[in-house]
Design a protein around this motif. Structure first.
Motif, PDB file in Angstrom:
ATOM      1  N   MET A  33      56.966  37.252  45.152  1.00 25.52           N
ATOM      2  CA  MET A  33      56.048  38.098  44.386  1.00 25.52           C
ATOM      3  C   MET A  33      55.453  37.254  43.263  1.00 25.52           C
ATOM      4  SD  MET A  33      56.869  41.564  42.205  1.00 25.52           S
ATOM      5  CE  MET A  33      57.625  42.313  43.605  1.00 25.52           C
ATOM      6  N   ALA A  34      54.188  37.390  43.088  1.00 29.23           N
ATOM      7  CA  ALA A  34      53.518  36.636  42.029  1.00 29.23           C
ATOM      8  C   ALA A  34      54.114  37.017  40.679  1.00 29.23           C
ATOM      9  CB  ALA A  34      52.022  36.914  42.060  1.00 29.23           C
ATOM     10  N   GLU A  35      54.185  36.032  39.803  1.00 33.53           N
ATOM     11  CA  GLU A  35      54.800  36.245  38.489  1.00 33.53           C
ATOM     12  C   GLU A  35      54.131  37.365  37.696  1.00 33.53           C
ATOM     13  OE1 GLU A  35      57.594  34.663  37.303  1.00 33.53           O
ATOM     14  OE2 GLU A  35      57.725  33.747  39.266  1.00 33.53           O
ATOM     15  N   LEU A  36      52.813  37.425  37.722  1.00 32.58           N
ATOM     16  CA  LEU A  36      52.132  38.449  36.937  1.00 32.58           C
ATOM     17  C   LEU A  36      52.300  39.836  37.546  1.00 32.58           C
ATOM     18  CD1 LEU A  36      48.983  36.463  35.800  1.00 32.58           C
ATOM     19  CD2 LEU A  36      51.039  36.989  34.497  1.00 32.58           C
ATOM     20  N   LYS A  37      52.434  39.913  38.872  1.00 28.66           N
ATOM     21  CA  LYS A  37      52.731  41.202  39.503  1.00 28.66           C
ATOM     22  C   LYS A  37      54.113  41.682  39.066  1.00 28.66           C
ATOM     23  CE  LYS A  37      51.742  42.335  43.740  1.00 28.66           C
ATOM     24  NZ  LYS A  37      51.582  42.316  45.209  1.00 28.66           N
ATOM     25  N   ARG A  38      55.054  40.763  38.997  1.00 25.88           N
ATOM     26  CA  ARG A  38      56.409  41.110  38.562  1.00 25.88           C
ATOM     27  C   ARG A  38      56.372  41.673  37.139  1.00 25.88           C
ATOM     28  NH1 ARG A  38      59.419  36.277  39.496  1.00 25.88           N
ATOM     29  NH2 ARG A  38      59.445  36.954  41.638  1.00 25.88           N
ATOM     30  N   PHE A  39      55.578  41.077  36.280  1.00 21.28           N
ATOM     31  CA  PHE A  39      55.420  41.553  34.903  1.00 21.28           C
ATOM     32  C   PHE A  39      54.833  42.966  34.902  1.00 21.28           C
ATOM     33  CE2 PHE A  39      52.623  41.316  30.939  1.00 21.28           C
ATOM     34  CZ  PHE A  39      53.645  41.639  30.065  1.00 21.28           C
ATOM     35  N   GLY A  40      53.796  43.185  35.697  1.00 21.03           N
ATOM     36  CA  GLY A  40      53.171  44.506  35.770  1.00 21.03           C
ATOM     37  C   GLY A  40      54.121  45.577  36.266  1.00 21.03           C
ATOM     38  N   PHE A  41      54.866  45.280  37.327  1.00 24.45           N
ATOM     39  CA  PHE A  41      55.840  46.248  37.835  1.00 24.45           C
ATOM     40  C   PHE A  41      56.963  46.480  36.833  1.00 24.45           C
ATOM     41  CE2 PHE A  41      54.405  45.185  42.341  1.00 24.45           C
ATOM     42  CZ  PHE A  41      53.780  46.406  42.530  1.00 24.45           C
ATOM     43  N   GLY A  42      57.389  45.420  36.141  1.00 23.60           N
ATOM     44  CA  GLY A  42      58.428  45.565  35.123  1.00 23.60           C
ATOM     45  C   GLY A  42      57.991  46.483  33.991  1.00 23.60           C
ATOM     46  N   LEU A  43      56.755  46.312  33.529  1.00 26.49           N
ATOM     47  CA  LEU A  43      56.233  47.186  32.471  1.00 26.49           C
ATOM     48  C   LEU A  43      56.191  48.633  32.934  1.00 26.49           C
ATOM     49  CD1 LEU A  43      53.252  45.073  31.074  1.00 26.49           C
ATOM     50  CD2 LEU A  43      55.451  45.530  29.957  1.00 26.49           C
ATOM     51  N   GLN A  44      55.690  48.842  34.144  1.00 23.81           N
ATOM     52  CA  GLN A  44      55.604  50.208  34.660  1.00 23.81           C
ATOM     53  C   GLN A  44      56.989  50.845  34.811  1.00 23.81           C
ATOM     54  OE1 GLN A  44      52.455  50.840  37.806  1.00 23.81           O
ATOM     55  NE2 GLN A  44      52.482  48.586  37.678  1.00 23.81           N
ATOM     56  N   ALA A  45      57.962  50.070  35.266  1.00 25.46           N
ATOM     57  CA  ALA A  45      59.327  50.590  35.408  1.00 25.46           C
ATOM     58  C   ALA A  45      59.887  51.002  34.046  1.00 25.46           C
ATOM     59  CB  ALA A  45      60.224  49.534  36.064  1.00 25.46           C
ATOM     60  N   LEU A  46      59.642  50.185  33.038  1.00 21.40           N
ATOM     61  CA  LEU A  46      60.131  50.523  31.694  1.00 21.40           C
ATOM     62  C   LEU A  46      59.462  51.786  31.156  1.00 21.40           C
ATOM     63  CD1 LEU A  46      60.313  46.944  30.159  1.00 21.40           C
ATOM     64  CD2 LEU A  46      62.242  48.411  30.812  1.00 21.40           C
ATOM     65  N   ILE A  47      58.195  51.974  31.460  1.00 19.25           N
ATOM     66  CA  ILE A  47      57.493  53.181  31.020  1.00 19.25           C
ATOM     67  C   ILE A  47      58.066  54.412  31.729  1.00 19.25           C
ATOM     68  CG2 ILE A  47      55.259  54.383  31.045  1.00 19.25           C
ATOM     69  CD1 ILE A  47      54.008  51.523  30.633  1.00 19.25           C
ATOM     70  N   ILE A  48      58.350  54.291  33.019  1.00 18.73           N
ATOM     71  CA  ILE A  48      58.976  55.399  33.756  1.00 18.73           C
ATOM     72  C   ILE A  48      60.326  55.724  33.125  1.00 18.73           C
ATOM     73  CG2 ILE A  48      59.997  56.093  35.973  1.00 18.73           C
ATOM     74  CD1 ILE A  48      56.911  56.093  35.960  1.00 18.73           C
ATOM     75  N   LEU A  49      61.130  54.714  32.851  1.00 19.80           N
ATOM     76  CA  LEU A  49      62.444  54.948  32.245  1.00 19.80           C
ATOM     77  C   LEU A  49      62.312  55.577  30.859  1.00 19.80           C
ATOM     78  CD1 LEU A  49      64.344  51.711  33.315  1.00 19.80           C
ATOM     79  CD2 LEU A  49      64.643  54.040  34.210  1.00 19.80           C
ATOM     80  N   ALA A  50      61.332  55.131  30.103  1.00 20.45           N
ATOM     81  CA  ALA A  50      61.125  55.676  28.760  1.00 20.45           C
ATOM     82  C   ALA A  50      60.663  57.129  28.807  1.00 20.45           C
ATOM     83  CB  ALA A  50      60.098  54.828  28.006  1.00 20.45           C
TER      84      ALA A  50
END
Length: 133
Positions: A1-18
């Motif tokens: 997975m491209a590094e920037l895609k990983r960053f985008g998915f990570g941010l979205q996951a944190l927002i879902i958790l929040a």
């Protein structure tokens, strides 16, 4: 997975958790953000290793934030999920092992250093809470 895609998915996951008071499974999060659960678990693992997410294993387990959304700045997330140099460092691959190439590598290195500094400064100024607004 491209590094920037990983960053985008990570941010979205944190927002879902929040956004959820209770813990969420990786499958639930993956469904929300349209990400492959296996890839998401790798991202969540890195976020857990860096103290941004907590995980409860086993039946009925799941993920929760380890910090308040306002206390998670995006530079922490960025550095948590990146294992390699970002895309723009690839321009160093264009320089050769000769006098001109060495000169260009030095010049490109200075540019890359400035880019890294600027990216970190911008990401430092935003938190997960900011993205939830």
């Amino acid at each position: 997975m491209a590094e920037l895609k990983r960053f985008g998915f990570g941010l979205q996951a944190l927002i879902i958790l929040a956004s959820h008071a209770e813990q969420c499974s990786s499958e639930e999060i993956a469904e929300h953000i349209h990400c492959e659960p296996t890839a998401l678990r790798k991202i969540l693992s890195r976020l857990t290793e860096n103290g941004l997410v907590e995980v409860k294993q086993g039946r009925g387990g799941g993920y929760t934030l380890a910090k308040r959304p306002a206390d998670i700045n995006l530079v922490e997330v960025y550095h948590s999920v990146h294992s390699q140099c970002p895309q723009w460092d690839r321009m160093l691959d264009t320089t050769g092992e000769h006098m001109f190439g060495n000169k260009m590598r030095d010049s490109f290195g200075k540019i890359m250093s400035d880019i890294h500094t600027q990216v970190d400064q911008v990401l430092q100024s935003y938190t997960i809470a900011d993205l939830m607004e």
